[in-house]
Design a protein around this motif. Sequence first.
Motif, PDB file in Angstrom:
ATOM      1  N   LEU A 142     -26.908  19.598  67.664  1.00  0.00           N
ATOM      2  CA  LEU A 142     -26.637  19.854  65.788  1.00  0.00           C
ATOM      3  C   LEU A 142     -26.062  17.955  65.511  1.00  0.00           C
ATOM      4  O   LEU A 142     -26.540  17.122  65.215  1.00  0.00           O
ATOM      5  N   ARG A 143     -25.796  17.821  66.870  1.00  0.00           N
ATOM      6  CA  ARG A 143     -25.337  16.165  66.844  1.00  0.00           C
ATOM      7  C   ARG A 143     -26.592  14.976  66.244  1.00  0.00           C
ATOM      8  O   ARG A 143     -26.057  14.487  65.659  1.00  0.00           O
ATOM      9  N   LEU A 144     -27.343  15.573  66.926  1.00  0.00           N
ATOM     10  CA  LEU A 144     -28.795  14.575  66.415  1.00  0.00           C
ATOM     11  C   LEU A 144     -29.463  15.150  65.704  1.00  0.00           C
ATOM     12  O   LEU A 144     -30.233  14.456  64.955  1.00  0.00           O
ATOM     13  N   ASN A 145     -29.726  16.712  65.256  1.00  0.00           N
ATOM     14  CA  ASN A 145     -30.509  17.745  64.300  1.00  0.00           C
ATOM     15  C   ASN A 145     -30.117  17.374  63.518  1.00  0.00           C
ATOM     16  O   ASN A 145     -30.681  16.910  62.005  1.00  0.00           O
ATOM     17  N   VAL A 146     -28.504  16.443  62.565  1.00  0.00           N
ATOM     18  CA  VAL A 146     -27.966  16.890  61.273  1.00  0.00           C
ATOM     19  C   VAL A 146     -28.847  15.913  61.068  1.00  0.00           C
ATOM     20  O   VAL A 146     -28.944  15.602  59.029  1.00  0.00           O
ATOM     21  N   PRO A 147     -27.920  13.936  61.398  1.00  0.00           N
ATOM     22  CA  PRO A 147     -28.823  13.738  61.015  1.00  0.00           C
ATOM     23  C   PRO A 147     -30.029  13.249  60.650  1.00  0.00           C
ATOM     24  O   PRO A 147     -30.218  12.302  59.699  1.00  0.00           O
ATOM     25  N   MET A 148     -31.122  13.725  61.346  1.00  0.00           N
ATOM     26  CA  MET A 148     -32.441  13.517  61.070  1.00  0.00           C
ATOM     27  C   MET A 148     -32.633  14.549  59.743  1.00  0.00           C
ATOM     28  O   MET A 148     -33.249  13.375  59.072  1.00  0.00           O
ATOM     29  N   ALA A 149     -31.818  15.290  59.699  1.00  0.00           N
ATOM     30  CA  ALA A 149     -32.161  16.260  58.833  1.00  0.00           C
ATOM     31  C   ALA A 149     -31.454  15.342  57.324  1.00  0.00           C
ATOM     32  O   ALA A 149     -32.036  15.473  56.098  1.00  0.00           O
ATOM     33  N   MET A 150     -30.575  15.324  57.553  1.00  0.00           N
ATOM     34  CA  MET A 150     -29.877  13.853  56.467  1.00  0.00           C
ATOM     35  C   MET A 150     -31.398  12.527  55.849  1.00  0.00           C
ATOM     36  O   MET A 150     -31.034  12.394  54.532  1.00  0.00           O
ATOM     37  N   LYS A 151     -31.224  12.116  57.264  1.00  0.00           N
ATOM     38  CA  LYS A 151     -31.992  10.089  56.701  1.00  0.00           C
ATOM     39  C   LYS A 151     -33.554  11.516  55.915  1.00  0.00           C
ATOM     40  O   LYS A 151     -33.855  10.293  54.985  1.00  0.00           O
ATOM     41  N   LEU A 152     -34.015  12.549  56.617  1.00  0.00           N
ATOM     42  CA  LEU A 152     -35.088  12.830  55.794  1.00  0.00           C
ATOM     43  C   LEU A 152     -35.167  12.790  53.989  1.00  0.00           C
ATOM     44  O   LEU A 152     -35.852  13.242  53.374  1.00  0.00           O
ATOM     45  N   ALA A 153     -33.968  13.668  54.093  1.00  0.00           N
ATOM     46  CA  ALA A 153     -33.429  14.615  52.946  1.00  0.00           C
ATOM     47  C   ALA A 153     -33.423  13.013  52.055  1.00  0.00           C
ATOM     48  O   ALA A 153     -33.645  13.381  50.584  1.00  0.00           O
ATOM     49  N   PHE A 154     -32.525  12.580  52.578  1.00  0.00           N
ATOM     50  CA  PHE A 154     -32.036  11.048  51.622  1.00  0.00           C
ATOM     51  C   PHE A 154     -33.313  10.279  51.453  1.00  0.00           C
ATOM     52  O   PHE A 154     -33.775   9.849  49.779  1.00  0.00           O
ATOM     53  N   ILE A 248     -29.755  28.731  62.858  1.00  0.00           N
ATOM     54  CA  ILE A 248     -29.006  27.475  61.703  1.00  0.00           C
ATOM     55  C   ILE A 248     -29.582  26.301  61.963  1.00  0.00           C
ATOM     56  O   ILE A 248     -29.385  25.797  60.780  1.00  0.00           O
ATOM     57  N   ARG A 249     -30.665  25.832  62.101  1.00  0.00           N
ATOM     58  CA  ARG A 249     -30.991  24.689  61.504  1.00  0.00           C
ATOM     59  C   ARG A 249     -31.547  24.720  60.072  1.00  0.00           C
ATOM     60  O   ARG A 249     -31.427  24.183  59.454  1.00  0.00           O
ATOM     61  N   VAL A 250     -32.377  26.012  59.839  1.00  0.00           N
ATOM     62  CA  VAL A 250     -32.864  26.413  58.488  1.00  0.00           C
ATOM     63  C   VAL A 250     -31.366  26.762  57.617  1.00  0.00           C
ATOM     64  O   VAL A 250     -31.665  26.135  56.453  1.00  0.00           O
ATOM     65  N   LEU A 251     -30.070  27.604  58.043  1.00  0.00           N
ATOM     66  CA  LEU A 251     -29.613  27.381  57.240  1.00  0.00           C
ATOM     67  C   LEU A 251     -28.112  26.032  57.194  1.00  0.00           C
ATOM     68  O   LEU A 251     -27.846  26.240  55.962  1.00  0.00           O
ATOM     69  N   MET A 252     -28.297  25.259  57.896  1.00  0.00           N
ATOM     70  CA  MET A 252     -28.414  23.527  57.484  1.00  0.00           C
ATOM     71  C   MET A 252     -28.752  22.751  56.775  1.00  0.00           C
ATOM     72  O   MET A 252     -28.463  22.419  56.364  1.00  0.00           O
ATOM     73  N   ILE A 253     -30.007  23.466  56.818  1.00  0.00           N
ATOM     74  CA  ILE A 253     -31.380  22.709  55.596  1.00  0.00           C
ATOM     75  C   ILE A 253     -30.848  23.266  54.609  1.00  0.00           C
ATOM     76  O   ILE A 253     -30.489  22.399  53.389  1.00  0.00           O
ATOM     77  N   HIS A 254     -30.530  24.306  54.160  1.00  0.00           N
ATOM     78  CA  HIS A 254     -29.892  25.818  53.100  1.00  0.00           C
ATOM     79  C   HIS A 254     -28.759  24.602  52.131  1.00  0.00           C
ATOM     80  O   HIS A 254     -28.198  24.307  51.298  1.00  0.00           O
ATOM     81  N   GLY A 255     -27.582  24.353  53.809  1.00  0.00           N
ATOM     82  CA  GLY A 255     -26.629  24.139  52.803  1.00  0.00           C
ATOM     83  C   GLY A 255     -26.435  22.344  52.558  1.00  0.00           C
ATOM     84  O   GLY A 255     -25.610  22.039  51.476  1.00  0.00           O
ATOM     85  N   LEU A 256     -27.001  21.603  53.095  1.00  0.00           N
ATOM     86  CA  LEU A 256     -27.869  20.261  53.059  1.00  0.00           C
ATOM     87  C   LEU A 256     -27.704  20.122  51.519  1.00  0.00           C
ATOM     88  O   LEU A 256     -27.606  18.931  50.568  1.00  0.00           O
TER      89      LEU A 256
END
Length: 598
Positions: A142-154, A248-256
Amino acid sequence: MLLRLPTLLRTLHPPSPSSATQMARYIPRATLISITPLPIRQTTASFPALIHSISPPEMHRFNTSKTSLFGRRFHSLCGHERIRAARPPLLRGPIFFSQREYRKVRRRAAKSKEKDIELDVSICIEEGLPDDPEVLSIAELLRLNVPMAMKLAFDGLKGSVYKTRDNSINDVGGFESIELSVLLCNDEFIRKLNKEWRNEDHATDVLSLSQHVPNLKLPILMLGDIVISVETAARQAEERGHTLIDEIRVLMIHGLLHLLGFDHEISEEAEVEMEKEEELLLKSLGWKGKGLIQSAHDAETQTNSHEEKPDDRKREGSLRFYKPKFKCIFCDMDGTLLNSKSQISLTTAKALKEVSSRGVRVVIATGKSRSAVMKIFKEVELAGEDGIVSEFSPGVFLQGLLVYGRQGREIFRKNLDTSVCREACLYSCENKVPLIAFSKDRCFSLFEHPLLDSVHTLYNEPKVEIMPSVEHLLAEADIQKVLFMETPEVVATTLRPYWSQATGDRATVVQAVEGHLEIVPAGTSKGSGVNMLLDHLGITRNQIMAIGDGENDVEMLELASLGVALSNGSEKTKAVANAIGASNDEDGAADAIYRYAF
């Protein structure tokens, strides 16, 4: 009024100098911390003191018992909620990306220096969640996955038109840094949070805790926190046919997306819009699984799961997400681990195996012989070196008259007074009352009787050896106890009154099973055997839980830090117990383990 908490641990990693880049730059710096459960409503904190206790990259115990970390508004999808709050980190490291508009078509232009934005991502593991290897591995991913998801969402925010999204967060290019934390926890923790702030007394899968305050001009965008129950995620992953990290990735995307202003609850149009964004992000990142909204639609039977009656009982297979409260669990056999058919049910066997795999030692304390116990456990594949009982495991047998310690070595044996044994044998012959004399792993009697067969066929004791006379029986082996077998009425009205008086101070009369009356050496009991074994193993009474049902379990339950009597037990036993469990025919021992041991 929206609460605003200070930035947590931000001074650990000062922003690195901006540099010209057109791609995200990942700088792997992390501080490992573990946090404790929190009193959620408290509103003051002393964060500087916490900051000084950190020295990466070692693991620290981070006590936030005086910290307010939860509070704000909520959004939900069946089990998916949004709150406002903050959270200290487990894995933290600044990550930089260049702000670009990928959705616009541009001509090739000369390279220019673009602004770097720091992504300050924290991955936390709540202290109640044990150091499970899979969870720790997921935290690192997640330490790598979360920033990737944030950047794409932004990247998708600027230049896009959303009809239902709260656009208070739009162009993130105006910020120097963006902070977000993800907390992994178990159902117990997330349920308390859900109850405290939403008055919803049930566990859920993900909570979004927003900390952004619109119109407050700051160089930092504090998005907030995403709380994910790994326990619920594991169940959903199994139901949906993918791995735990996928769920957990699916849940993280939903929460983000909730933190970025999407809210599927306000209208059908908003739901459709958020669902499409979930699918787009997952597909763009190459991650498996459907979006959470689509998954909820596909599993209609789960949409009302939160309406079930709240229960503190852990689910089967969930103990890996909790820390054990005890070092040992002492369990009786007849009427406790065994149902009315003298069998260990599949549910109870699974509970014993699961609790043992979590490092909690299950110790048998019974009136049975060790050979009988091993035979019973062999039937459910829990006997032997990797099982619950073996020739090398500790245990208390024959009502505490035989105690085995480390490596299965005998540390105590007590024989019945010979005069008492002779009198009991003579009484048996004269009154034709079946009697069994126990000597370690052998059983003796003086004449054939139909009830004697049940000792072997029903109770799994060794086959009874018929002795030609009382003297032959006494000469054959040392006897630890004798047991009379009759109807419950005869035992209650005739045998027990007679032998309670006849033995005097030479022996003690006990009853573990209806229709059975046992005579054991004076001053001995199952409880005294347990106490002796604890001293031998160096374990204190505060470190044990005990489960029983008969009056011979009273001392053991009183000795334990937590004593559980099953509902089928005697009134004497239930009177001294800390808790009353389900019956032995309702898997009461398994229920007690899932409810109280973790």
